[in-house]
Design an enzyme around this catalytic site. Sequence first.
Site, PDB file in Angstrom:
ATOM      1  N   GLU A 153     -23.855   1.224  20.034  1.00  0.00           N
ATOM      2  CA  GLU A 153     -23.252   1.813  21.224  1.00  0.00           C
ATOM      3  C   GLU A 153     -21.789   2.248  21.010  1.00  0.00           C
ATOM      4  O   GLU A 153     -21.401   3.363  21.354  1.00  0.00           O
ATOM      5  CB  GLU A 153     -23.331   0.697  22.283  1.00  0.00           C
ATOM      6  CG  GLU A 153     -22.859   0.998  23.624  1.00  0.00           C
ATOM      7  CD  GLU A 153     -22.552  -0.319  24.393  1.00  0.00           C
ATOM      8  OE1 GLU A 153     -22.827  -1.437  23.888  1.00  0.00           O
ATOM      9  OE2 GLU A 153     -22.021  -0.190  25.491  1.00  0.00           O
ATOM     10  N   ASP A 193     -29.744  -5.687  18.498  1.00  0.00           N
ATOM     11  CA  ASP A 193     -29.956  -5.907  19.939  1.00  0.00           C
ATOM     12  C   ASP A 193     -31.040  -4.999  20.529  1.00  0.00           C
ATOM     13  O   ASP A 193     -31.538  -5.274  21.621  1.00  0.00           O
ATOM     14  CB  ASP A 193     -28.650  -5.671  20.711  1.00  0.00           C
ATOM     15  CG  ASP A 193     -27.511  -6.549  20.224  1.00  0.00           C
ATOM     16  OD1 ASP A 193     -27.790  -7.587  19.611  1.00  0.00           O
ATOM     17  OD2 ASP A 193     -26.335  -6.176  20.452  1.00  0.00           O
ATOM     18  N   ARG A 241     -38.242 -34.125  22.708  1.00  0.00           N
ATOM     19  CA  ARG A 241     -36.977 -33.541  23.172  1.00  0.00           C
ATOM     20  C   ARG A 241     -37.201 -32.133  23.669  1.00  0.00           C
ATOM     21  O   ARG A 241     -38.114 -31.450  23.201  1.00  0.00           O
ATOM     22  CB  ARG A 241     -36.018 -33.366  21.988  1.00  0.00           C
ATOM     23  CG  ARG A 241     -35.350 -34.570  21.516  1.00  0.00           C
ATOM     24  CD  ARG A 241     -34.532 -34.198  20.277  1.00  0.00           C
ATOM     25  NE  ARG A 241     -33.854 -35.376  19.780  1.00  0.00           N
ATOM     26  CZ  ARG A 241     -33.617 -35.625  18.501  1.00  0.00           C
ATOM     27  NH1 ARG A 241     -34.011 -34.770  17.577  1.00  0.00           N
ATOM     28  NH2 ARG A 241     -32.977 -36.705  18.144  1.00  0.00           N
ATOM     29  N   ARG A 271     -31.385 -30.753  23.192  1.00  0.00           N
ATOM     30  CA  ARG A 271     -30.449 -30.312  22.151  1.00  0.00           C
ATOM     31  C   ARG A 271     -30.435 -28.787  22.100  1.00  0.00           C
ATOM     32  O   ARG A 271     -31.383 -28.141  22.522  1.00  0.00           O
ATOM     33  CB  ARG A 271     -30.885 -30.832  20.782  1.00  0.00           C
ATOM     34  CG  ARG A 271     -30.935 -32.328  20.666  1.00  0.00           C
ATOM     35  CD  ARG A 271     -29.552 -32.922  20.467  1.00  0.00           C
ATOM     36  NE  ARG A 271     -29.664 -34.329  20.140  1.00  0.00           N
ATOM     37  CZ  ARG A 271     -29.691 -34.810  18.901  1.00  0.00           C
ATOM     38  NH1 ARG A 271     -29.633 -34.000  17.865  1.00  0.00           N
ATOM     39  NH2 ARG A 271     -29.786 -36.101  18.686  1.00  0.00           N
ATOM     40  N   ILE A 323     -27.068 -15.835  11.638  1.00  0.00           N
ATOM     41  CA  ILE A 323     -28.254 -15.923  10.766  1.00  0.00           C
ATOM     42  C   ILE A 323     -29.212 -14.784  11.110  1.00  0.00           C
ATOM     43  O   ILE A 323     -29.890 -14.232  10.244  1.00  0.00           O
ATOM     44  CB  ILE A 323     -28.943 -17.294  10.956  1.00  0.00           C
ATOM     45  CG1 ILE A 323     -28.072 -18.381  10.343  1.00  0.00           C
ATOM     46  CG2 ILE A 323     -30.340 -17.319  10.350  1.00  0.00           C
ATOM     47  CD1 ILE A 323     -28.564 -19.783  10.606  1.00  0.00           C
ATOM     48  N   GLN A 324     -29.228 -14.418  12.403  1.00  0.00           N
ATOM     49  CA  GLN A 324     -30.139 -13.351  12.852  1.00  0.00           C
ATOM     50  C   GLN A 324     -29.786 -11.987  12.261  1.00  0.00           C
ATOM     51  O   GLN A 324     -30.582 -11.062  12.291  1.00  0.00           O
ATOM     52  CB  GLN A 324     -30.099 -13.240  14.385  1.00  0.00           C
ATOM     53  CG  GLN A 324     -30.673 -14.433  15.084  1.00  0.00           C
ATOM     54  CD  GLN A 324     -30.141 -14.562  16.506  1.00  0.00           C
ATOM     55  OE1 GLN A 324     -30.794 -14.146  17.450  1.00  0.00           O
ATOM     56  NE2 GLN A 324     -28.953 -15.116  16.673  1.00  0.00           N
ATOM     57  N   ARG A 325     -28.559 -11.846  11.790  1.00  0.00           N
ATOM     58  CA  ARG A 325     -28.115 -10.539  11.279  1.00  0.00           C
ATOM     59  C   ARG A 325     -28.059 -10.483   9.763  1.00  0.00           C
ATOM     60  O   ARG A 325     -27.828  -9.423   9.187  1.00  0.00           O
ATOM     61  CB  ARG A 325     -26.701 -10.250  11.801  1.00  0.00           C
ATOM     62  CG  ARG A 325     -26.727  -9.626  13.127  1.00  0.00           C
ATOM     63  CD  ARG A 325     -25.412  -9.272  13.739  1.00  0.00           C
ATOM     64  NE  ARG A 325     -24.221  -9.215  12.970  1.00  0.00           N
ATOM     65  CZ  ARG A 325     -23.003  -9.259  13.532  1.00  0.00           C
ATOM     66  NH1 ARG A 325     -22.890  -9.406  14.838  1.00  0.00           N
ATOM     67  NH2 ARG A 325     -21.935  -9.160  12.804  1.00  0.00           N
TER      68      ARG A 325
HETATM   69  O1  F6P Z   1     -24.418  -6.267  18.598  1.00  0.00           O
HETATM   70  C1  F6P Z   1     -24.880  -7.154  17.635  1.00  0.00           C
HETATM   71  C2  F6P Z   1     -24.348  -8.533  17.900  1.00  0.00           C
HETATM   72  O2  F6P Z   1     -24.843  -9.402  16.897  1.00  0.00           O
HETATM   73  C3  F6P Z   1     -24.641  -9.093  19.289  1.00  0.00           C
HETATM   74  O3  F6P Z   1     -25.956  -9.563  19.419  1.00  0.00           O
HETATM   75  C4  F6P Z   1     -23.591 -10.150  19.408  1.00  0.00           C
HETATM   76  O4  F6P Z   1     -23.260 -10.429  20.763  1.00  0.00           O
HETATM   77  C5  F6P Z   1     -22.421  -9.522  18.709  1.00  0.00           C
HETATM   78  O5  F6P Z   1     -22.940  -8.558  17.827  1.00  0.00           O
HETATM   79  C6  F6P Z   1     -21.580 -10.509  17.954  1.00  0.00           C
HETATM   80  O6  F6P Z   1     -20.537  -9.815  17.365  1.00  0.00           O
HETATM   81  P1  F6P Z   1     -19.523 -10.439  16.308  1.00  0.00           P
HETATM   82  O7  F6P Z   1     -20.280 -10.652  15.038  1.00  0.00           O
HETATM   83  O8  F6P Z   1     -18.470  -9.394  16.164  1.00  0.00           O
HETATM   84  O9  F6P Z   1     -19.028 -11.717  16.911  1.00  0.00           O
END
Ligand code: F6P
EC number: 2.7.1.90
Length: 342
Positions: A103, A127, A162, A265, A272-274
């Site tokens: 974006e 996202d 849990r 918890r 990790i997701q990225r």
């Molecule tokens: O837009 C991708 C994203 O990983 C979002 O899901 C998350 O809110 C944001 O970037 C986190 O950004 P940064 O790594 O700059 O903290």
Amino acid sequence: MRIGVLTGGGDCPGLNAVIRAVVRKGVSTYGHDFVGFRDGWRGPLEGLTMPLGIPEVRGILPRGGTILGSSRTNPFKIENGVEQIKSNLGAMGVDALVAIGGEDTLGVATKLFDLGVQVVGVPKTIDNDLNATDYTFGFDTAVNIAMEAIDRLHTTAESHHRTLVVEVMGRHAGWIALHAGLAGGANVILLPERNFDVEQVAGYVEKRFQHQYAPIVVVAEGAQPLDGQMVLHNQELDSFGHVRLGGIGQWLAEQLEAKTGKEARTVVLGHIQRGGTPTAFDRVLATRLGLHAIDAVNDGDWGKMVALQGTDVVRVPLVEATRELKTVPLERYTEAEVFFGS
Ligand code: F6P
């Protein structure tokens, strides 16, 4: 043509696959020349470059992150930023830019196009919240990573009776939470698109314990309780005006523990997701978007973004991509509700 390539915003798996496809087809089919701009819009702004030819893109298809580096630099927030970019492009003999981003990066590309810069955009974000494209690469990888984490958390949650709350990314869109929650068989999924009632969530959790199973609650980082403020760690804004999200998972676990009397918890999956290698779906999508982006550049079709619509890659005006966020429609969320608490 001499073409600059940059990657901006949060990194995501598949960026290198786009760069590789753009350069491979650009050089071998069209005979263009490339320059890599480092760290998003900071590259053209400060003249930070790196060589970008076929040797530089060898072997990068499966690699996560971006060989070009990234940043959240907004040239419109910097005095004379736009003039600086135009003058650097001119001095370096760069005719056109391929901007790979979400974006914010594509918002800058849209404005620069209006000011005469020849640019083509490629959508990326884990996202999946960009308008005008059915999917963005990076999303499938993030969902698979979150799904695997949820699979693992089921077994430990059940051994210890849990509640496990899993906080996932996605900013103000709940796509990662919805898809990872569905794929991982979560007991409750909470999205930014619909404020949740913590009493109802506690009810779902209790019901799950009654069935002798342990609940997994997937909560998007941007989800909010019904009458509360969004729970934020950090109130600082970045140069595009975004707050840093995170913290809802911990808050929710504390609430659920207090309301149900069962230990709860939190796991925050975070970056990790990225990270790491893209899935096959993301590699193919990123590669196809890169191939179509260089076609658009070669055609001089400026101000366009390549987008996935159905199974076709099409060109749409850049402005379409950033006009509004693509959030989860309510009917998609209600589909998932049949599994809540059961
Ligand atoms: O837009 C991708 C994203 O990983 C979002 O899901 C998350 O809110 C944001 O970037 C986190 O950004 P940064 O790594 O700059 O903290």
